[in-house]
Design an enzyme around this catalytic site. Structure first.
Site, short mmCIF file in Angstrom:
data_model
loop_
_atom_site.label_atom_id
_atom_site.label_comp_id
_atom_site.label_asym_id
_atom_site.label_seq_id
_atom_site.Cartn_x
_atom_site.Cartn_y
_atom_site.Cartn_z
N LYS A 164 0.76 -1.13 -0.02
CA LYS A 164 -0.19 -0.09 0.12
C LYS A 164 0.67 1.38 0.05
O LYS A 164 0.56 2.09 -0.79
CB LYS A 164 -0.97 -0.04 1.22
CG LYS A 164 -1.86 1.26 1.43
CD LYS A 164 -3.00 1.04 2.37
CE LYS A 164 -2.84 0.35 3.69
NZ LYS A 164 -1.95 1.17 4.54
N THR A 182 4.06 1.51 -0.91
CA THR A 182 4.63 1.56 -2.24
C THR A 182 3.76 2.03 -3.47
O THR A 182 4.40 2.73 -4.01
CB THR A 182 5.31 0.06 -2.14
OG1 THR A 182 6.00 -0.52 -1.42
CG2 THR A 182 6.08 0.12 -3.59
N ARG A 197 2.31 8.36 7.13
CA ARG A 197 2.86 8.35 8.54
C ARG A 197 3.83 7.90 8.96
O ARG A 197 4.81 7.31 7.97
CB ARG A 197 1.88 7.18 9.32
CG ARG A 197 0.42 7.42 9.13
CD ARG A 197 -0.56 6.38 9.81
NE ARG A 197 -0.14 4.99 8.98
CZ ARG A 197 -0.52 3.89 9.28
NH1 ARG A 197 -0.87 3.64 10.44
NH2 ARG A 197 -0.37 2.72 8.45
N LYS A 243 7.16 -6.62 11.20
CA LYS A 243 6.42 -6.00 9.98
C LYS A 243 7.61 -5.20 9.29
O LYS A 243 7.45 -5.34 7.72
CB LYS A 243 5.46 -5.14 10.20
CG LYS A 243 4.65 -4.27 9.19
CD LYS A 243 3.60 -3.47 9.51
CE LYS A 243 2.89 -2.72 8.45
NZ LYS A 243 1.92 -1.85 8.80
N ALA A 269 -3.68 1.67 12.85
CA ALA A 269 -5.11 1.87 12.40
C ALA A 269 -5.94 0.75 13.24
O ALA A 269 -7.22 0.72 13.19
CB ALA A 269 -5.31 1.51 10.89
N PHE A 328 -3.57 -0.32 7.37
CA PHE A 328 -4.36 -1.67 7.14
C PHE A 328 -5.32 -1.48 5.92
O PHE A 328 -5.27 -0.86 5.11
CB PHE A 328 -4.80 -1.98 8.60
CG PHE A 328 -3.85 -2.30 9.28
CD1 PHE A 328 -2.67 -3.16 8.97
CD2 PHE A 328 -3.66 -1.81 10.67
CE1 PHE A 328 -1.74 -3.55 10.20
CE2 PHE A 328 -2.70 -2.09 11.61
CZ PHE A 328 -1.66 -3.02 11.50
N PHE A 373 3.53 -9.03 -9.06
CA PHE A 373 4.76 -9.58 -8.60
C PHE A 373 5.20 -10.64 -9.65
O PHE A 373 4.29 -11.10 -10.49
CB PHE A 373 4.59 -10.47 -7.09
CG PHE A 373 4.43 -9.40 -6.07
CD1 PHE A 373 5.59 -9.30 -5.15
CD2 PHE A 373 3.28 -8.83 -5.79
CE1 PHE A 373 5.55 -8.40 -4.21
CE2 PHE A 373 3.19 -7.91 -4.49
CZ PHE A 373 4.25 -7.84 -3.94
N TRP A 397 7.05 -0.80 -7.75
CA TRP A 397 8.33 -1.30 -7.09
C TRP A 397 9.55 -1.51 -7.90
O TRP A 397 10.65 -1.19 -7.53
CB TRP A 397 8.03 -2.96 -6.40
CG TRP A 397 9.06 -3.46 -5.66
CD1 TRP A 397 9.30 -2.96 -4.25
CD2 TRP A 397 9.98 -4.42 -6.02
NE1 TRP A 397 10.37 -3.71 -3.99
CE2 TRP A 397 10.74 -4.52 -5.08
CE3 TRP A 397 10.03 -5.07 -7.04
CZ2 TRP A 397 11.68 -5.43 -4.87
CZ3 TRP A 397 11.09 -5.84 -7.17
CH2 TRP A 397 11.91 -6.15 -6.04
#
Length: 559
Positions: free
Chosen positions: A74, A76, A97, A108, A276, A304, A384, A412
């Site tokens: 998200k 990225t 954030r 994470k 969140a 999230f 991906f 990415w």
């Protein structure tokens, strides 16, 4: 897909502009810039005063499906979209954030994007940055110390030590501190009582900083913080302890937004970091409003999935800040859909059309949720290498069947260029002016009504079970006149339900509400569901034990 280096290798090899160059290109005056080294700066709130009469740009929210161990990308996507919009000639900012050290050293990892879609300097942003989270930790714990000192020194306010609701905080994951006894060791060490620690990003002061418009608003909100209750169940607030100004002194610099840059030189305002799942999950109002005055487009995100971050972004942040978003992007991946379709983490690279179709139900629900707020939206599939053409084509067909457009992104690997199709779609949505933004509920409705609305409309629950303790909390809040705030749900991010084991789009479940606490300074009620923790724990093998630093100070294993 071409071979791409690690995030940290790409970040170290990137050619960065000085922060003065970034500020000048963004339209920020040199007198408004307080540098933190060559590549980071605080921006004075004088910039907001200067830009007050300027019209706002367009606000784009990036949200996602329920997160999975496979990752969705998200942040990225947010960064890549902002760079792509700039490539198309739209003056764009990203607002994010600040990362918490808990996830960085836990499981994470960081929160600065990845590949060729990162914000820089990545190492500093993910570690101490400009010290905002440290300032919040200090302010929070100062208030805790003043509270316990007042009880120790005679307790003139008649505080019931059993009803102290203000814990202490730290910005690390430490399950051993969730429940502690303090004040032990005799009369000189304070009054013994039960307490505990939350992670700093769950602190109400973090939420307050992120919702404040200026220093006076910050002080008003700090004034209202409820830290305890008296023996006759009357709230004791920060102002009753005379603590507001000392807390504000610690937070004065932290209130100013932080300016950095993306890997392609797009300006990024990174400020505030509430989680969140246990807070409202959005960057600061000040950073968002400043970006809207400086740019044509502002790309922001909420933590999230759309069931948590987006719902709170709309119902709390936009309501409090009087923001009107223009469009939303919902991020998904093939492998995340397969996970929601029942595939084990170790087999997500194998083609599985049945699992993609089954897991698509999760994405479909999030699309429905965003549409409930009257916003146009588009699905961005973060591609991906292991994704098969058949799986991608299936997602296209399924999206078409529910009337939602879908775009493949490769930010990415390719940076802004990999997000050009998404950027074009976002521009078309915004210029088409199809929004009819509205909140999900009226905050003046009863506490029960608001919770039930979120549970049924956003989570798809059959209803809500309120614990006996919760029923007591509701009665107390109603009696004290604290029931008209919007709701901030504390819930697992891993499922639409409050049970992280229920993947996809669960049915036939109820949301279990354990307790409700008034966050009067932030201006919302936190509703604790399931077994959500406000102090996370470390995994069996934390990321911290995989990190090294050599004699030159070069870090390895941070990402």
């Amino acid at each position: 897909m071409a071979k791409v280096g690690t995030d940290i290798e790409i970040a170290r090899n990137a050619k960065m502009k000085t922060i003065d160059e970034i500020a000048e290109e963004a339209g920020i005056l040199s007198s408004e810039v307080e540098p933190y080294g060559r590549y980071m700066a605080k921006i004075s709130l004088d910039a907001m005063k200067r830009l007050q009469s300027k019209p706002d740009g367009k606000l784009i929210l990036v949200t996602a499906i329920n997160p999975t161990p496979a990752g969705e990308g998200k942040t990225t996507t947010n960064i890549g979209l902002s760079m792509a919009l700039n490539q198309l000639g739209k003056k764009t900012f990203t607002t994010l954030r600040e990362p918490s050290l808990g996830p960085v050293f836990g499981i994470k990892g960081g929160a600065a994007g990845g590949g060729y879609s990162q914000v820089l300097p990545m190492e500093q942003i993910n570690l101490h940055f400009t010290g905002d989270i440290h300032a919040i930790t200090s302010a929070h714990n100062l208030l805790a110390a003043l509270l316990d000192n007042h009880i120790h020194r005679g307790n003139e306010l008649n505080i019931d030590a059993r009803r102290v609701v203000w814990k202490r905080v730290m910005d690390l994951n430490d399950r051993a501190l969730r429940h502690v006894n303090i004040g032990l060791g005799g009369p000189l060490n304070g009054v013994p009582r039960e307490s505990g620690f939350d992670i700093t990003v769950a602190s109400e002061i973090m939420a307050i900083l992120c919702l404040s418009n200026d220093i006076e608003d910050l002080k008003r909100r700090l004034d209202r913080i409820i830290v305890a209750y008296t023996y006759d169940v009357q709230p004791i607030r920060c102002k009753d302890l005379g603590a507001t100004d000392s807390l504000t002194i610690l937070l004065r610099e932290a209130l100013n937004p932080n300016l950095v840059q993306t890997i392609e030189g797009t300006p990024a305002l990174i400020h505030g970091g509430p989680f969140a799942n246990i807070a409202h999950g959005c960057n600061s109002v000040l950073a968002t409003k400043m970006a809207l005055k400086l740019g044509e487009y502002v790309v922001t995100e909420a933590g999230f999935g759309a069931d948590l971050g987006a719902e709170k972004f709309f119902n709390i942040k936009c309501r409090k800040a009087k923001l009107t978003p223009d469009a939303a992007v919902i991020v998904a991946t093939v492998r995340a859909l397969k996970f929601h379709g029942g595939v084990e983490k170790t087999r997500l690279t194998e083609e599985n059309l049945v699992a993609v179709k089954k897991g698509f139900a999760n994405l479909e629900k999030h699309v429905e949720n965003v549409r409930k707020f009257g916003l146009p939206c588009v699905v961005a599939v973060n591609v991906f290498a292991a994704d098969s053409r058949e799986e991608l084509d299936l997602i296209h067909r399924l999206c078409h069947e529910i009337g939602i457009e879908v775009v493949l992104t490769e930010v990415w690997e390719k940076g802004g260029t990999g997000g050009l199709a998404l950027a074009e779609k976002v521009i078309a949505m915004v210029e088409g002016n199809h929004k009819n933004f509205h909140y999900l509920y009226d905050s003046n409705r009863s506490i029960r009504e608001k919770i039930i609305t979120i549970a049924q409309e956003i989570y798809g629950a059959d209803g809500v079970k309120f614990s006996k303790e919760c029923e007591k909390h509701i009665a107390e809040l109603e009696e004290l006149g604290l029931d008209r705030y919007p709701i901030c749900m504390a819930k697992t991010p891993m499922s639409l339900s409050d049970d992280p084991r229920l993947k996809g789009r669960p049915e036939g479940f109820k949301i279990n509400v354990q307790q409700i606490r008034a966050k009067a300074g932030a201006g919302f009620l936190i509703v604790y569901t399931g077994n959500v923790m406000t102090m996370p724990g470390l995994p069996k093998v934390p990321s911290a034990v995989k990190m090294t630093i050599d004699k030159k100070g070069t870090i390895q294993g941070l990402f």
